[in-house]
Design an enzyme around this catalytic site. Structure first.
Site, PDB file in Angstrom:
ATOM      1  N   HIS A   1       9.475  19.527   2.776  1.00 47.35           N
ATOM      2  CA  HIS A   1      10.685  18.489   2.023  1.00 47.35           C
ATOM      3  C   HIS A   1      10.307  18.930   0.365  1.00 47.35           C
ATOM      4  O   HIS A   1      11.432  18.426  -0.365  1.00 47.35           O
ATOM      5  CB  HIS A   1      10.316  17.133   2.281  1.00 47.35           C
ATOM      6  CG  HIS A   1       9.007  16.647   1.716  1.00 47.35           C
ATOM      7  ND1 HIS A   1       7.812  16.447   2.053  1.00 47.35           N
ATOM      8  CD2 HIS A   1       8.923  15.957   0.339  1.00 47.35           C
ATOM      9  CE1 HIS A   1       7.164  15.639   1.504  1.00 47.35           C
ATOM     10  NE2 HIS A   1       7.648  15.536   0.060  1.00 47.35           N
TER      11      HIS A   1
ATOM     12  N   ASP B   1       5.248  19.711   8.211  1.00 45.24           N
ATOM     13  CA  ASP B   1       5.957  19.797   6.862  1.00 45.24           C
ATOM     14  C   ASP B   1       5.527  20.920   6.036  1.00 45.24           C
ATOM     15  O   ASP B   1       4.869  20.589   5.082  1.00 45.24           O
ATOM     16  CB  ASP B   1       5.969  18.330   6.506  1.00 45.24           C
ATOM     17  CG  ASP B   1       6.959  17.999   5.057  1.00 45.24           C
ATOM     18  OD1 ASP B   1       7.545  18.913   4.540  1.00 45.24           O
ATOM     19  OD2 ASP B   1       6.977  16.949   4.577  1.00 45.24           O
TER      20      ASP B   1
ATOM     21  N   SER C   1       2.618  15.566  -2.908  1.00 39.36           N
ATOM     22  CA  SER C   1       2.983  16.527  -1.710  1.00 39.36           C
ATOM     23  C   SER C   1       2.886  17.769  -1.837  1.00 39.36           C
ATOM     24  O   SER C   1       3.173  18.425  -2.869  1.00 39.36           O
ATOM     25  CB  SER C   1       4.721  16.093  -1.539  1.00 39.36           C
ATOM     26  OG  SER C   1       4.577  14.787  -0.505  1.00 39.36           O
TER      27      SER C   1
HETATM   28  N1  ARG Z   1       7.417  10.038   2.362  1.00 35.92           N
HETATM   29  C1  ARG Z   1       7.150  11.318   1.869  1.00 35.92           C
HETATM   30  C2  ARG Z   1       7.032  11.204   0.392  1.00 35.92           C
HETATM   31  O1  ARG Z   1       7.215  10.211  -0.097  1.00 35.92           O
HETATM   32  C3  ARG Z   1       8.056  12.340   2.527  1.00 35.92           C
HETATM   33  C4  ARG Z   1       9.296  12.205   2.205  1.00 35.92           C
HETATM   34  C5  ARG Z   1      10.282  13.111   2.800  1.00 35.92           C
HETATM   35  N2  ARG Z   1      10.738  12.913   4.006  1.00 35.92           N
HETATM   36  C6  ARG Z   1      11.515  12.162   4.452  1.00 35.92           C
HETATM   37  N3  ARG Z   1      11.962  12.061   5.627  1.00 35.92           N
HETATM   38  N4  ARG Z   1      12.514  11.641   3.663  1.00 35.92           N
HETATM   39  O2  ARG Z   1       7.736  11.980  -0.362  1.00 35.92           O
HETATM   40  N1  ASP Z   2       5.635  12.228   0.317  1.00 38.28           N
HETATM   41  C1  ASP Z   2       5.031  11.921  -1.050  1.00 38.28           C
HETATM   42  C2  ASP Z   2       5.426  13.355  -1.987  1.00 38.28           C
HETATM   43  O1  ASP Z   2       6.357  13.838  -1.742  1.00 38.28           O
HETATM   44  C3  ASP Z   2       3.563  11.830  -1.213  1.00 38.28           C
HETATM   45  C4  ASP Z   2       3.087  10.371  -1.193  1.00 38.28           C
HETATM   46  O2  ASP Z   2       3.947   9.579  -1.783  1.00 38.28           O
HETATM   47  O3  ASP Z   2       1.971  10.157  -0.349  1.00 38.28           O
HETATM   48  O4  ASP Z   2       4.967  13.581  -2.990  1.00 38.28           O
END
Ligand code: ARG
Ligand code: ASP
Length: 729
Positions: free
Chosen positions: A87, A223, A652
């Site tokens: 991502h 990921d 991330s």
């Molecule tokens: N929750 C994670 C973060 O805050 C991953 C986000 C990317 N993935 C998604 N399906 N939107 O960034």
């Molecule tokens: N998914 C988040 C990021 O992209 C990480 C988190 O918020 O734990 O940095």
């Protein structure tokens, strides 16, 4: 029980509720020796603070890289191979995808260096060193200074410091405030500008589970994606050139093949973005009761409309996947945050901390200047409440979730260029927009946007405090309904069409201004902007400034008044270390989450042809034949695991590192129940989610057959080695 004894017991239970639990904290690498080394060793770490951060020798920090400014990555080979999340690399992977060669869908593995894909604009930043510069930057600043004077003095000190500081070639320097402005650190960095895409699994692995599984444990997303840093022939940063060569790092992370077990020491090393752990009860209450509910309500509506359209046809689904993901990512996080605060009695905990602080301040004449800090903060927050609410409503209803407003802000930028920087810049900006006009509008769907706009405007009208209603909107709504108003805007506006937008960007400044004046959508946008800048901000900025000042004072006072607690500075996108253990948790009474998932879970979730849960035939085959190579464990393929490392957005792509300094996983998310870790970390339910390093290797090696990449890496068996050593003894 004797009184003395009873007091002791009371104090013990009292303080243990403030105890810094294993996982809490995002620590500064520079201060590890003095603050954390002993704790880390007690938890099983075999490294020294010097092995992690050193300016005298290669250390772990030399392998940790800020990726494109928003994510983290790490070097995993002597030839600058860089590991980060799928991502995080998404934009570049998508950018290299086309209908004929869809690497987002099919994955991509460069067969040789020559095959790697150039990623214009992508940067990789290394930290050369950091320094505490508080005394230099706070020189001449008095505790009684007015805020404006303080700001001016610090700015002057920063400028002088930067001017004098001797940087080597290609080094850059920035300073950041820590502990709410009580301390300052300088960072010397080196930014590499030639970073190329080396490999990515197909989306069905890299984004498996997509938005449905986002923030959720148990998780089965691979990921990750792989890049490479290139340097000039002297191993220095350079713009892209064919003659550039792979970067030779001072350190790279070996990768452990031994996997993880419950209780293992872990640390996460990266660039967390923002946390707010030291808010008083009132500060947290406003997030939980004012900000989050309005955001959640607005986004729930926007997402449900998008979802309806996306389910109807494939093209719409693809077109909106990215914006759906971004609206939904924060939406889900806020819901989790509120639930977590409630479940762990977050407000009560902040209340207890405020009360203890107040009690000690009241009892000690030396602390008399802190007497009103908590109550002043409370009253400032209360004065700001209505304004914050209004700002949030406007931003959610008319900015963040409505696409049309995005190209308006682009046009606004062009207009402002003329007003502030003159015609030459105006023409430059205008021509840039001209080139982008059709692309900008291509992701836009008038029907959907209008429906979202109408629905959100309706909520805004219901929720907005009367006296903060945009006067223009109030006038309009005297004559028509919200629906009629919005339909009118879209019907008469010419700016939602690529060709019209292109025509607009051929005009001179004055013709452009005249054309915009008659456009109803623009009028609304402009009124809103004006109201924001001249009414709302005028009222809210002074209050916000006051809160910043009080929070700085409160932070310093807290450290003095409750000194038995260890304080880590809130995240501010600078390099930090979190440490904890591999551990499952109980999300609610009667249920329990294990720490590890396996490929089996992918097959359980498999929905043929679904856009979130489809599985690649090759992966199914590997699963059916259990062809896991050297990466499986007892006939199963480990996939992801969780731990009690304190992380946030920006982490991330951070490496999860074992007790010996090897990579064991790749951080990419947190569990939903624990997203309140940004304001109230609680080790009982806060867990970070990591892809198991063995799954990454398995995908590269067994799934993609990219053996040459595996050969570049250093795979190790730290657990096997350490038990051998023990036996010898
Ligand atoms: N929750 C994670 C973060 O805050 C991953 C986000 C990317 N993935 C998604 N399906 N939107 O960034
Ligand atoms: N998914 C988040 C990021 O992209 C990480 C988190 O918020 O734990 O940095």
């Amino acid at each position: 029980m004797k009184l003395q004894h009873r007091i002791l017991v009371f104090l013990f239970t009292f303080f243990s509720s403030f105890r810094l639990f294993g996982g809490e904290g995002m620590w500064l690498p520079l201060l590890l020796k003095s603050l954390n080394e002993a704790d880390m060793k007690a938890m099983g770490m075999k490294l020294s603070a010097e092995d992690i951060y050193s300016i005298n020798k290669g250390s772990l920090k030399d392998a940790i890289v800020s990726f494109g400014g928003g994510c983290t990555s790490e070097i995993i080979s002597p030839n600058g191979l860089l590991l980060t999340n799928h991502h995080c690399g998404y934009g570049y992977i998508a950018g290299h995808s086309s209908v004929e060669n869809n690497i987002l869908k099919n994955g991509f593995w460069a067969k040789s260096n020559a095959d790697e894909k150039i990623c214009g604009g992508l940067t990789a930043t290394l930290i050369v060193r950091m320094e505490d510069v508080s005394s230099t930057l706070l020189k001449g600043v008095g505790s009684q200074d007015f805020e404006l004077d303080r700001k001016a003095k610090i700015e002057k000190n920063v400028a002088a410091f930067k001017k004098e500081y001797k940087l080597n070639k290609n080094e850059e320097l920035f300073v950041r405030a820590f502990y709410n402005g009580n301390q300052y650190f300088a960072f010397i960095t080196k930014t590499f500008k030639d970073v190329r895409l080396v490999g990515t699994p197909p989306e069905s692995i890299g984004k498996f589970g997509s938005d449905t599984d986002n923030w959720v444990w148990p998780r089965h997303t691979g990921d990750f994606s792989i890049f490479r840093i290139y340097a000039d022939k002297n191993n220095e940063p350079a713009e892209y050139a064919e003659s550039n060569v792979p970067y030779q790092p001072k350190h790279f992370l070996p990768i452990s093949l031994d996997g993880v077990a419950e209780g293992d020491f872990t640390m996460v090393f990266g660039f967390p973005g923002r946390t707010n752990e030291y808010l008083t009860e009132e500060g947290v209450r406003q997030i939980v009761e004012v900000q989050n509910p309005i955001r959640i309500r607005m986004r729930e509506k926007a997402l449900s409309i998008l979802d309806q359209y996306m389910r109807k046809d494939e093209a719409t689904k693809l077109k909106f996947a990215a914006s759906y993901a971004s609206i939904s990512n924060a939406y889900k996080k806020w819901i989790g945050e509120n639930q977590g605060i409630k479940q762990t009695k977050g407000l009560e905990k902040k209340h207890e901390r405020d009360a203890l602080f107040q009690q000690r301040v009241d009892a000690n004449a030396n602390f008399s200047e802190y007497k009103n800090l908590v109550s002043e903060l409370e009253s400032q927050y209360k004065s700001l409440e209505k304004l914050s609410r209004a700002t949030e409503i406007y931003a959610e209803a008319f900015q963040r979730n409505v696409s049309v407003m995005n190209f308006y802000s682009e046009i606004k930028e062009v207009m402002t260029a003329q007003e502030v920087r003159g015609e030459k810049i105006f023409i430059e900006k205008r021509n840039e927009l001209h080139e982008q006009a059709e692309a900008l509008v291509s992701g836009f769907n008038k029907e959907i946007d209008q429906e979202i706009f109408t629905a959100l405007a309706q909520i805004a009208v219901e929720e907005m405090p009367k006296e903060l209603m945009l006067p223009y909107l109030r006038e309009q709504l005297k004559q028509k309904s919200v629906n009629e108003f919005v339909v009118g805007l879209y019907r008469e506006s010419k700016l939602t069409d690529g060709k019209e937008l292109k025509k607009l960007t051929e005009l001179s400044y004055s013709d452009m201004a005249a054309a915009l004046k008659t456009d109803p959508l623009w009028q609304f946008y402009d009124e809103l902007n004006y109201y924001f800048a001249n009414d709302l901000s005028k009222q809210s900025v002074p209050l916000q400034d006051k809160i910043v000042e009080l929070r700085r004072k409160h932070m310093a006072a807290l450290m003095q008044v409750i000194p038995e607690k260890k304080y880590y500075p809130d995240a501010n996108s600078t390099m930090r270390i979190s440490f904890g253990r591999v551990e499952g948790f109980s999300p609610k009474d009667g249920s329990c989450y294990k720490y590890q998932t396996y490929l089996d879970g992918v097959m359980e979730k498999y929905i043929p042809n679904d856009y979130e849960f489809d599985v690649h035939p090759k992966l199914i085959e590997l699963y059916n034949t259990k062809s896991y190579g050297q990466y499986g464990e007892n006939g199963k393929m480990p996939l992801a695991f969780i731990g009690s490392n304190h992380t946030t957005g920006g982490n991330s792509g951070s490496p999860a590192i074992d007790a010996y300094g090897n990579l064991i996983g790749l951080n990419f998310d947190r569990v939903w129940e624990g997203t309140m870790s940004d304001i109230n970390y609680d080790v009982s339910i806060c867990r970070n989610i990591m892809v198991d390093a063995r799954y990454i290797l398995f995908i590269i090696d067994e799934f993609a057959g990219a053996k040459h990449l595996i050969q570049e890496m250093k795979l190790v068996h730290p657990k096997a080695n350490s038990s051998k050593k023990k036996k010898k003894k």
